[in-house]
Scaffold this active site. Structure first.
Site, PDB file in Angstrom:
ATOM      1  N   ASP A   8       0.851  -1.195   0.000  1.00  0.00           N
ATOM      2  CA  ASP A   8       0.000   0.000   0.000  1.00  0.00           C
ATOM      3  C   ASP A   8       0.888   1.247   0.000  1.00  0.00           C
ATOM      4  OD1 ASP A   8       0.771   0.495   2.634  1.00  0.00           O
ATOM      5  OD2 ASP A   8      -1.232   0.237   3.485  1.00  0.00           O
ATOM      6  N   CYS A  65       2.535  -3.499   4.085  1.00  0.00           N
ATOM      7  CA  CYS A  65       1.707  -2.323   4.392  1.00  0.00           C
ATOM      8  C   CYS A  65       2.336  -1.642   5.608  1.00  0.00           C
ATOM      9  CB  CYS A  65       0.239  -2.701   4.585  1.00  0.00           C
ATOM     10  SG  CYS A  65      -0.130  -3.739   6.008  1.00  0.00           S
ATOM     11  N   THR A  67       1.829  -2.063   8.928  1.00  0.00           N
ATOM     12  CA  THR A  67       2.217  -3.051   9.946  1.00  0.00           C
ATOM     13  C   THR A  67       2.482  -4.435   9.360  1.00  0.00           C
ATOM     14  OG1 THR A  67      -0.101  -3.658  10.253  1.00  0.00           O
ATOM     15  CG2 THR A  67       0.791  -1.934  11.716  1.00  0.00           C
ATOM     16  N   HIS A  98       8.532 -24.721   8.835  1.00  0.00           N
ATOM     17  CA  HIS A  98       7.474 -25.465   9.527  1.00  0.00           C
ATOM     18  C   HIS A  98       6.085 -25.215   8.957  1.00  0.00           C
ATOM     19  CE1 HIS A  98       9.870 -26.079  13.547  1.00  0.00           C
ATOM     20  NE2 HIS A  98      10.543 -26.469  12.477  1.00  0.00           N
ATOM     21  N   ASN A  99       5.823 -23.995   8.523  1.00  0.00           N
ATOM     22  CA  ASN A  99       4.454 -23.635   8.121  1.00  0.00           C
ATOM     23  C   ASN A  99       4.279 -23.537   6.611  1.00  0.00           C
ATOM     24  OD1 ASN A  99       5.226 -21.407  10.639  1.00  0.00           O
ATOM     25  ND2 ASN A  99       3.794 -23.055  11.046  1.00  0.00           N
ATOM     26  N   ARG A 132       6.339 -34.220   9.669  1.00  0.00           N
ATOM     27  CA  ARG A 132       5.242 -33.896  10.589  1.00  0.00           C
ATOM     28  C   ARG A 132       4.678 -32.502  10.315  1.00  0.00           C
ATOM     29  NH1 ARG A 132       9.907 -32.783  13.326  1.00  0.00           N
ATOM     30  NH2 ARG A 132       9.974 -30.967  14.697  1.00  0.00           N
ATOM     31  N   HIS A 133       5.520 -31.658   9.736  1.00  0.00           N
ATOM     32  CA  HIS A 133       5.056 -30.300   9.427  1.00  0.00           C
ATOM     33  C   HIS A 133       4.055 -30.319   8.273  1.00  0.00           C
ATOM     34  CE1 HIS A 133       7.934 -28.879  12.264  1.00  0.00           C
ATOM     35  NE2 HIS A 133       8.912 -29.479  11.623  1.00  0.00           N
ATOM     36  N   ARG A 136       0.641 -31.055   9.640  1.00  0.00           N
ATOM     37  CA  ARG A 136       0.052 -29.890  10.314  1.00  0.00           C
ATOM     38  C   ARG A 136      -0.388 -28.821   9.302  1.00  0.00           C
ATOM     39  NH1 ARG A 136       4.889 -30.414  14.695  1.00  0.00           N
ATOM     40  NH2 ARG A 136       3.973 -32.155  15.846  1.00  0.00           N
TER      41      ARG A 136
HETATM   42  C1  RB5 Z   1      -2.695   2.480   6.494  1.00  0.00           C
HETATM   43  O1  RB5 Z   1      -2.882   3.630   7.239  1.00  0.00           O
HETATM   44  C2  RB5 Z   1      -2.498   1.285   7.427  1.00  0.00           C
HETATM   45  O2  RB5 Z   1      -3.697   1.023   8.097  1.00  0.00           O
HETATM   46  C3  RB5 Z   1      -2.039   0.064   6.651  1.00  0.00           C
HETATM   47  O3  RB5 Z   1      -0.852   0.350   5.992  1.00  0.00           O
HETATM   48  C4  RB5 Z   1      -1.754  -1.172   7.469  1.00  0.00           C
HETATM   49  O4  RB5 Z   1      -0.904  -0.906   8.531  1.00  0.00           O
HETATM   50  C5  RB5 Z   1      -2.913  -1.974   7.856  1.00  0.00           C
HETATM   51  O5  RB5 Z   1      -2.819  -3.049   8.461  1.00  0.00           O
END
Ligand code: RB5
Length: 148
Positions: A8, A65, A67, A98-99, A132-133, A136
Site C-alpha cells: 500500500d 503495508c 504493519t 514449519h508452516n 510432521r510439518h 500440520r
Molecule cells: C494504512 O494507514 C495502514 O492502516 C495500513 O498500511 C496497514 O498498517 C494496515 O494493516
C-alpha cells in the site's frame, strides 16, 4: 524464481528497495503495485499477491503495508495462501520450514529497509521441512473446506 510483490501507500519506498535487492539477486519480480504514495486500500494489493501465488503466476509473494497485518490478512483469505507477518528473520525462517508460508508480510512502519531485506533473504533461502510439518500444514489447509 518468480516473486509477486504488492504494497500500500505506506510501503512504497520499502517495496522499491526490496524489489531492487531481489532483482540484483536474480529473482524475477512481478510488481503488483501500488506505485503511488496516494492513500489506497491494502486489501486490494494483499488479494492480488495472494491470487498471483495461488494461480501459479508467481512462486511466492511478498506483501507490505504499514504493519504487515492488514495486507497479510487479505492475502491469507485467498484459497491456498499461508501469509505470515514477520518482523525478524527467525520467525520468517521458521514460517517457511514449519508452516510452508507462501506469502511473507512485514510492516514499513515497523521495521527498517535493511531488516526487511534480511527477513526476505532468510525467508527465501529457507526450505519447507515436510514430514510432521506437512501433516500440520494439511490440517490448516483443511480448515478452508470446513467453512460455516
Ligand atoms: C494504512 O494507514 C495502514 O492502516 C495500513 O498500511 C496497514 O498498517 C494496515 O494493516
Amino acid at each position: 524464481m518468480k516473486i509477486a510483490i504488492g504494497n500500500d501507500h505506506t510501503a512504497l519506498e520499502m517495496k522499491k528497495a526490496v524489489k531492487e535487492h531481489l532483482k540484483q539477486k536474480g529473482y524475477e519480480i512481478v510488481d503488483l503495485g501500488t506505485d503511488s504514495s496516494e492513500s489506497c486500500d491494502y486489501p486490494i494489493y494483499g488479494e492480488m499477491v495472494g491470487r498471483a501465488v495461488a494461480l501459479g503466476q508467481a512462486d511466492l509473494g511478498i506483501a507490505i503495508c504499514g504493519t504487515g497485518v492488514g495486507i497479510s490478512l487479505a492475502a491469507g483469505k485467498v484459497k491456498g495462501i499461508r501469509a505470515c507477518v514477520c518482523s525478524e528473520p527467525y520467525t520468517a525462517k521458521l514460517s517457511r520450514m514449519h508452516n510452508d508460508s507462501n506469502v511473507l508480510a512485514f510492516g514499513a512502519r515497523v521495521i527498517g529497509i535493511e531488516m526487511a531485506k534480511m527477513i526476505t533473504d532468510t525467508w527465501l533461502e529457507a526450505e519447507f521441512q515436510g514430514g510432521r510439518h506437512q501433516r500440520r500444514v494439511d490440517m490448516i489447509m483443511d480448515i478452508e473446506g470446513r467453512q460455516l
